[in-house]
Scaffold this active site. Structure first.
Site, PDB file in Angstrom:
ATOM      1  N   THR A  74      -2.623   1.530   9.460  1.00 41.57           N
ATOM      2  CA  THR A  74      -2.303   2.046  11.084  1.00 41.57           C
ATOM      3  C   THR A  74      -2.299   3.445  11.428  1.00 41.57           C
ATOM      4  N   THR A 104      -1.326  -3.062  19.470  1.00 46.30           N
ATOM      5  CA  THR A 104      -1.034  -1.988  20.085  1.00 46.30           C
ATOM      6  C   THR A 104      -1.719  -1.552  21.336  1.00 46.30           C
ATOM      7  N   ASP A 105      -0.885  -0.760  22.157  1.00 47.91           N
ATOM      8  CA  ASP A 105      -1.504  -0.252  23.451  1.00 47.91           C
ATOM      9  C   ASP A 105      -2.888   0.519  23.155  1.00 47.91           C
ATOM     10  N   GLU A 106      -3.015   1.211  22.042  1.00 46.15           N
ATOM     11  CA  GLU A 106      -4.282   2.022  21.760  1.00 46.15           C
ATOM     12  C   GLU A 106      -5.500   1.345  21.999  1.00 46.15           C
ATOM     13  N   ASP A 163      -2.038  -9.485  -0.479  1.00 46.80           N
ATOM     14  CA  ASP A 163      -2.966  -8.964   0.365  1.00 46.80           C
ATOM     15  C   ASP A 163      -3.381  -9.895   1.355  1.00 46.80           C
ATOM     16  N   TYR A 193      -9.158   3.018  13.801  1.00 45.60           N
ATOM     17  CA  TYR A 193      -7.699   2.196  14.097  1.00 45.60           C
ATOM     18  C   TYR A 193      -7.817   1.408  15.237  1.00 45.60           C
ATOM     19  N   ALA A 217       0.739  -6.703   9.165  1.00 47.26           N
ATOM     20  CA  ALA A 217       0.207  -6.033   8.058  1.00 47.26           C
ATOM     21  C   ALA A 217      -1.170  -5.326   8.852  1.00 47.26           C
ATOM     22  N   THR A 264       0.794  -0.935   0.059  1.00 48.79           N
ATOM     23  CA  THR A 264      -0.086  -0.057  -0.126  1.00 48.79           C
ATOM     24  C   THR A 264       1.176   1.175  -0.129  1.00 48.79           C
ATOM     25  N   GLY A 280     -11.589  13.027  19.006  1.00 54.27           N
ATOM     26  CA  GLY A 280     -11.538  11.640  19.931  1.00 54.27           C
ATOM     27  C   GLY A 280      -9.947  11.381  20.227  1.00 54.27           C
ATOM     28  N   PRO A 297       2.872  20.737  13.242  1.00 56.16           N
ATOM     29  CA  PRO A 297       1.440  21.060  13.551  1.00 56.16           C
ATOM     30  C   PRO A 297       1.150  20.357  14.804  1.00 56.16           C
ATOM     31  N   LEU A 298       1.072  20.962  15.845  1.00 58.00           N
ATOM     32  CA  LEU A 298       0.763  20.116  17.225  1.00 58.00           C
ATOM     33  C   LEU A 298      -0.662  20.079  17.459  1.00 58.00           C
ATOM     34  N   SER A 340     -10.401  -1.557  15.049  1.00 57.45           N
ATOM     35  CA  SER A 340     -10.241  -2.488  14.354  1.00 57.45           C
ATOM     36  C   SER A 340      -9.139  -3.571  14.749  1.00 57.45           C
ATOM     37  N   LYS A 341      -7.809  -2.832  15.524  1.00 59.65           N
ATOM     38  CA  LYS A 341      -7.172  -3.540  16.066  1.00 59.65           C
ATOM     39  C   LYS A 341      -7.492  -4.464  17.128  1.00 59.65           C
TER      40      LYS A 341
HETATM   41  P1  NAD Z   1       3.092   0.629   8.408  1.00 58.56           P
HETATM   42  O1  NAD Z   1       1.732   1.381   8.035  1.00 58.56           O
HETATM   43  O2  NAD Z   1       4.574   1.389   8.267  1.00 58.56           O
HETATM   44  O3  NAD Z   1       2.971  -0.688   7.713  1.00 58.56           O
HETATM   45  C1  NAD Z   1       2.019  -1.314   7.531  1.00 58.56           C
HETATM   46  C2  NAD Z   1       2.376  -2.503   6.327  1.00 58.56           C
HETATM   47  O4  NAD Z   1       1.210  -3.279   6.224  1.00 58.56           O
HETATM   48  C3  NAD Z   1       2.766  -1.978   4.961  1.00 58.56           C
HETATM   49  O5  NAD Z   1       3.845  -2.519   4.406  1.00 58.56           O
HETATM   50  C4  NAD Z   1       1.521  -2.183   4.217  1.00 58.56           C
HETATM   51  O6  NAD Z   1       1.801  -2.207   2.675  1.00 58.56           O
HETATM   52  C5  NAD Z   1       1.170  -3.518   4.473  1.00 58.56           C
HETATM   53  N1  NAD Z   1      -0.312  -3.594   4.487  1.00 58.56           N
HETATM   54  C6  NAD Z   1      -1.610  -2.919   4.644  1.00 58.56           C
HETATM   55  N2  NAD Z   1      -2.580  -3.617   4.263  1.00 58.56           N
HETATM   56  C7  NAD Z   1      -2.168  -4.702   3.944  1.00 58.56           C
HETATM   57  C8  NAD Z   1      -2.870  -6.048   3.404  1.00 58.56           C
HETATM   58  N3  NAD Z   1      -4.204  -5.913   3.266  1.00 58.56           N
HETATM   59  N4  NAD Z   1      -2.227  -6.995   3.038  1.00 58.56           N
HETATM   60  C9  NAD Z   1      -0.973  -6.948   3.097  1.00 58.56           C
HETATM   61  N5  NAD Z   1      -0.208  -5.874   3.346  1.00 58.56           N
HETATM   62  C10 NAD Z   1      -0.812  -5.068   3.884  1.00 58.56           C
HETATM   63  O7  NAD Z   1       2.832   0.206   9.849  1.00 58.56           O
HETATM   64  P2  NAD Z   1       3.702   0.035  11.178  1.00 58.56           P
HETATM   65  O8  NAD Z   1       3.731   1.174  12.136  1.00 58.56           O
HETATM   66  O9  NAD Z   1       4.851  -0.729  10.561  1.00 58.56           O
HETATM   67  O10 NAD Z   1       2.768  -1.008  12.145  1.00 58.56           O
HETATM   68  C11 NAD Z   1       3.032  -2.269  11.786  1.00 58.56           C
HETATM   69  C12 NAD Z   1       2.264  -3.151  12.808  1.00 58.56           C
HETATM   70  O11 NAD Z   1       2.408  -2.811  14.036  1.00 58.56           O
HETATM   71  C13 NAD Z   1       0.490  -2.753  12.651  1.00 58.56           C
HETATM   72  O12 NAD Z   1      -0.350  -3.845  12.876  1.00 58.56           O
HETATM   73  C14 NAD Z   1       0.436  -1.736  13.852  1.00 58.56           C
HETATM   74  O13 NAD Z   1      -0.940  -1.635  14.057  1.00 58.56           O
HETATM   75  C15 NAD Z   1       1.386  -2.360  15.020  1.00 58.56           C
HETATM   76  N6  NAD Z   1       1.848  -1.316  15.903  1.00 58.56           N
HETATM   77  C16 NAD Z   1       2.415  -0.018  15.191  1.00 58.56           C
HETATM   78  C17 NAD Z   1       2.712   0.925  16.201  1.00 58.56           C
HETATM   79  C18 NAD Z   1       3.368   2.040  15.701  1.00 58.56           C
HETATM   80  O14 NAD Z   1       4.014   3.071  16.550  1.00 58.56           O
HETATM   81  N7  NAD Z   1       3.887   2.259  14.630  1.00 58.56           N
HETATM   82  C19 NAD Z   1       2.915   0.472  17.539  1.00 58.56           C
HETATM   83  C20 NAD Z   1       2.112  -0.554  17.996  1.00 58.56           C
HETATM   84  C21 NAD Z   1       1.585  -1.619  17.268  1.00 58.56           C
HETATM   85  P1  TYD Z   2       0.669   9.502  15.701  1.00 57.28           P
HETATM   86  O1  TYD Z   2       2.118   9.580  15.288  1.00 57.28           O
HETATM   87  O2  TYD Z   2      -0.339   9.592  14.723  1.00 57.28           O
HETATM   88  O3  TYD Z   2       0.231   8.071  16.743  1.00 57.28           O
HETATM   89  P2  TYD Z   2      -0.852   7.794  17.611  1.00 57.28           P
HETATM   90  O4  TYD Z   2      -1.284   6.352  16.798  1.00 57.28           O
HETATM   91  O5  TYD Z   2      -0.400   7.657  19.062  1.00 57.28           O
HETATM   92  O6  TYD Z   2      -2.041   8.553  17.466  1.00 57.28           O
HETATM   93  O7  TYD Z   2       0.420  10.749  16.870  1.00 57.28           O
HETATM   94  C1  TYD Z   2       1.194  10.808  18.036  1.00 57.28           C
HETATM   95  C2  TYD Z   2       0.746  11.810  18.744  1.00 57.28           C
HETATM   96  O8  TYD Z   2       1.070  13.147  18.318  1.00 57.28           O
HETATM   97  C3  TYD Z   2      -0.722  11.775  19.106  1.00 57.28           C
HETATM   98  O9  TYD Z   2      -0.936  12.361  20.746  1.00 57.28           O
HETATM   99  C4  TYD Z   2      -1.166  12.816  18.034  1.00 57.28           C
HETATM  100  C5  TYD Z   2      -0.080  13.886  18.002  1.00 57.28           C
HETATM  101  N1  TYD Z   2       0.000  14.526  16.692  1.00 57.28           N
HETATM  102  C6  TYD Z   2      -0.030  15.909  16.583  1.00 57.28           C
HETATM  103  O10 TYD Z   2       0.109  16.509  17.685  1.00 57.28           O
HETATM  104  N2  TYD Z   2       0.365  16.355  15.412  1.00 57.28           N
HETATM  105  C7  TYD Z   2       0.554  15.728  14.142  1.00 57.28           C
HETATM  106  O11 TYD Z   2       0.334  16.230  13.085  1.00 57.28           O
HETATM  107  C8  TYD Z   2       0.044  14.208  14.251  1.00 57.28           C
HETATM  108  C9  TYD Z   2       0.263  13.288  13.096  1.00 57.28           C
HETATM  109  C10 TYD Z   2      -0.047  13.601  15.467  1.00 57.28           C
END
Ligand code: NAD
Ligand code: TYD
Length: 344
Positions: free
Chosen positions: A88, A128-130, A62, A152, A85, A37, A277, A207-208, A155-156
């Site tokens: 996110t 995720t902790d979310e 996929d 998000y 996958a 994607t 939210g 942008p905060l 769904s998780k």
């Molecule tokens: P990312 O968005 O960077 O990567 C997601 C990957 O999944 C991409 O390579 C995308 O092409 C692939 N993908 C999406 N839909 C797909 C599908 N239908 N089939 C096959 N591949 C598909 O995400 P990330 O930040 O690396 O997160 C990875 C995982 O970790 C996710 O499940 C996310 O919920 C979880 N996670 C992320 C964080 C974070 O801070 N980024 C924290 C905790 C958990």
């Molecule tokens: P983000 O990286 O989107 O992760 P999360 O999944 O925890 O929301 O955002 C991290 C924190 O930063 C969250 O409190 C939202 C805030 N944020 C901003 O203040 N400005 C931004 O442009 C973005 C993307 C996030």
């Protein structure tokens, strides 16, 4: 357990995990299965394809495609799936929730069915902790209720619950980790830290959202990957493990630190209209994973320093993404109005 299918392995954490596992465990093979994607990027795995040619393969697909998933598992003799996958980004889930429900819920179901049918050794769900929702006081351990507030996180949580149901009903050997916010190399610059770092490099506003006092537990991506490896090797099927530093940082302080590291003026911080939210605080208890012998190696300050340096040194990676049409369209939709002189 040694032939891994890493779904979503071309994304941020999945690509770091793939590199980490191939380096740490010479007996492992990894097949990355990814739809590519907007967030998936083979540049994230360029060095991996070169350094580990004999033990690494890539399949574009996929996770909702049951036929291709099954064929890939059989062709590569996979014994373990680690599922990264997912769709996110919270802000995108507010614009277009359907892809989140499709991949994060339906896709998880398709993978679980394949594991059940083929009798694989392990299915690991990267969550995720979310899913705990905002934790205003104290910290959530793995038994805390789920109070999701964005499409998000909902769904998780749906994916997590399906995993637990497949363990209880069909004895599928499932483990789940719930990680806090990851930072590090190859993170798509829609997430706050790479967005703020790359904007600051170009003297663009940061942008905060809202009052900037929301708190997140930012952990270094390789600490998270190490936690995943520990759970794969020593975690018990049917169990959930939180992964994070158990230290939270306010967004405004995170933004100030980025500018300080880069030697840029604090005036680049621009308060803008809040995310609807917006969860105020995430905070997790990580003692359960600690009991398996894991601990986080980087403080927030160390993780941020390394991360900022990586984006400074790797413009080849993020400039093409940020100048691309997909990113530009998203940036306009999310920020144009917010940045037009608006203030929280
Ligand atoms: P990312 O968005 O960077 O990567 C997601 C990957 O999944 C991409 O390579 C995308 O092409 C692939 N993908 C999406 N839909 C797909 C599908 N239908 N089939 C096959 N591949 C598909 O995400 P990330 O930040 O690396 O997160 C990875 C995982 O970790 C996710 O499940 C996310 O919920 C979880 N996670 C992320 C964080 C974070 O801070 N980024 C924290 C905790 C958990
Ligand atoms: P983000 O990286 O989107 O992760 P999360 O999944 O925890 O929301 O955002 C991290 C924190 O930063 C969250 O409190 C939202 C805030 N944020 C901003 O203040 N400005 C931004 O442009 C973005 C993307 C996030």
């Amino acid at each position: 357990m040694k032939n891994l299918l890493v779904t979503g392995g071309a994304g941020f954490i999945g690509s770091n995990f793939t590199r980490f596992m191939l380096r740490m465990y010479p007996e492992y093979t990894v097949v990355v299965y990814d739809k590519l994607t907007y967030a998936g990027n083979l540049d994230n795995l360029k060095d991996v394809a070169e350094d580990f040619a004999g033990r690494y393969a890539f399949v574009q697909g996929d996770i909702c495609d049951a036929g291709l998933v099954r064929a890939t598992l059989l062709e590569h003799n996979v014994d373990t799936i680690v599922n990264f996958a997912a769709a996110t980004h919270v802000d995108r889930s507010l614009m277009e929730p359907d892809e989140f429900i499709r991949t994060d819920v339906l896709g998880t179901y398709v993978l679980l069915e394949a594991v059940r049918e083929l009798g694989l050794e392990r299915y690991h769900q990267v969550s995720t902790d979310e899913v705990y929702g905002q934790v205003l006081e104290g910290r959530a351990d793995e038994t805390a209720p789920l109070h999701t507030r964005s499409p998000y996180s909902a769904s998780k949580a749906g994916g997590d619950l399906l995993c637990l149901s497949y363990h209880a009903s069909f004895d599928v050997p499932v483990t789940i980790t719930r990680g806090s916010n990851n930072i590090g190399p190859y993170q798509y610059p829609e997430k706050v830290i790479p967005l703020f770092v790359t904007n600051a490099i170009d003297d663009l506003p940061l942008p905060l959202y809202g009052d900037g006092r929301q708190m997140r537990d930012y952990q270094y991506v390789l600490d998270h990957c190490e936690g995943l490896a520990v759970v794969l090797q020593r975690g018990r099927p049917g169990e959930i493990y939180n992964v994070g530093t158990a230290v939270e940082t306010r967004n405004v302080d995170m933004a100030r630190s980025i500018l300080e590291i880069l030697g840029k003026p604090q005036s680049l911080i621009q308060p803008v209209k809040d995310r609807p939210g917006h969860d105020r605080r995430y905070a997790i208890d990580v003692d359960k994973l600690g009991a398996l012998g894991w601990e986080s190696r980087h403080t927030f300050a160390e993780a941020l320093e390394k991360t900022v340096r990586w984006y400074v040194e790797n413009e080849w990676w993020w400039r093409p993404i940020k100048s691309g049409e997909h990113y530009q369209d998203y940036y306009k939709a999310q920020y144009a109005e917010r940045l037009e002189g608006s203030s929280a």
